[in-house]
Design an enzyme around this catalytic site. Sequence first.
Site, short mmCIF file in Angstrom:
data_model
loop_
_atom_site.label_atom_id
_atom_site.label_comp_id
_atom_site.label_asym_id
_atom_site.label_seq_id
_atom_site.Cartn_x
_atom_site.Cartn_y
_atom_site.Cartn_z
NE ARG A 261 -0.96 1.84 3.43
CZ ARG A 261 0.12 2.60 3.63
NH1 ARG A 261 1.27 2.09 4.05
NH2 ARG A 261 0.07 3.90 3.42
N GLY A 262 0.20 2.39 -0.21
CA GLY A 262 0.93 3.65 -0.39
C GLY A 262 1.22 3.77 -1.88
CB ALA A 263 0.49 6.54 -4.22
N GLY A 264 3.36 5.18 -3.89
CA GLY A 264 4.68 4.93 -4.48
C GLY A 264 5.00 3.44 -4.50
CB CYS B 84 -2.26 8.53 5.58
SG CYS B 84 -2.48 6.86 4.87
CG ASP C 104 -3.21 7.59 -2.86
OD1 ASP C 104 -2.92 7.95 -1.70
OD2 ASP C 104 -3.16 6.40 -3.23
CE LYS D 240 -5.79 6.00 3.42
NZ LYS D 240 -6.65 5.06 2.64
CE LYS E 33 3.20 8.85 -4.89
NZ LYS E 33 3.84 9.10 -3.59
C1 RUB Z 1 -2.02 5.74 1.46
C2 RUB Z 1 -2.01 7.23 1.38
C3 RUB Z 1 -0.67 7.89 1.27
C4 RUB Z 1 -0.34 8.09 -0.22
C5 RUB Z 1 1.10 8.52 -0.43
O1 RUB Z 1 -3.30 5.18 1.39
O2 RUB Z 1 -3.02 7.87 1.34
O3 RUB Z 1 -0.68 9.13 1.89
O4 RUB Z 1 -0.54 6.88 -0.92
O5 RUB Z 1 1.95 7.49 0.03
P1 RUB Z 1 -3.45 3.60 1.48
P2 RUB Z 1 3.47 7.37 -0.48
O6 RUB Z 1 -2.88 3.16 2.78
O7 RUB Z 1 -4.93 3.37 1.39
O8 RUB Z 1 -2.71 3.00 0.30
O9 RUB Z 1 4.11 8.68 -0.18
O10 RUB Z 1 4.03 6.25 0.36
O11 RUB Z 1 3.43 7.06 -1.92
#
Ligand code: RUB
Length: 309
Positions: A16-19, A125, A194, A205, A230
Amino acid sequence: MIVSETAEKIKKMEIRGAGRIARAAAEALRDHAGTLKSPSYAAFRQEMETAAATLVATRPTAVSLPNAVHIVMAGLDGTTDTEEARAAVIGRADQFVRSSQQAVERIAGFGASHIRDGDVILTHCNSEVALGCIIEAHRSGKEIEVFATEVRPRNQGHITIRTLNDAGIKTSFIVDSAVRSFINDVDLVIVGADAVTVNGAVVNKIGTSQVAHTAAEARVNVLVAAETYKFAPRTVIGELIQIEERPGNEVLPDDIARSLPHVTVRNPAFDVTPAEFIDLIITEQGAIPPQMAYIIIREYLGWDIAEFR
Ligand code: RUB
């Protein structure tokens, strides 16, 4: 990892997390390309497209996912030779993963420069890039403190506080609804994204827009840390970002929900923060006001409008 396994993990939020989602998808396509024994280029392309569609369908909001898939799949163009296409896909996937990791590091450096000695930062988040900025500021010797929210219903705040704790950063853990109670103790909000739309709105989030609104009222700056992949190219032609709505049982157990026939649980995973509540978006190409999102889409993602037809 095979494509179906990666897709399942993304769906279940084990990845999880967009990256991380974007990198996992690129790696899955790379591995898939490496193992396919297609009899022709057309069959290879078809199988890659099926895999790409499976990955893109897993989570609809994180634009990093279709962007990463698009970047990798472009390796199929400009040739009809299977081996050339395979090598191009593998090369592009590796390059994407590398540049994504470099982007996280660059943003950490830029972001940290916006954090002053003594700052109290609030994050919501679990964003790898937002945390990267905070940890880099700490590493460079700034005395900082963090407020981290719980992030109902999936509790991503627990991952955040563990990371902050491991980095030795003094952290207060608060429930999501306590943000307004503490915002006057906060100097800066830093969150991830995201998706970033052409008009500079940030999709992140659920609860991020509440945090940003509260910060704006208290005159606390809001920084968004987001890699250029993104940014959402299709918003240039007016497409909206789809907000994922996840199962109600993430919020309320099924047996309780069944006993409440007049109650419907709503569980949107993300929300939209308008540009007016964001002070800066920090990308690996530098920090921009949200109103400049179009430039990132045009200049750095470099997508041709013709591709949208
Ligand atoms: C994760 C979320 C993060 C972004 C950015 O949501 O909202 O703030 O994805 O994350 P979920 P990153 O837990 O539902 O995936 O900076 O790690 O890409």
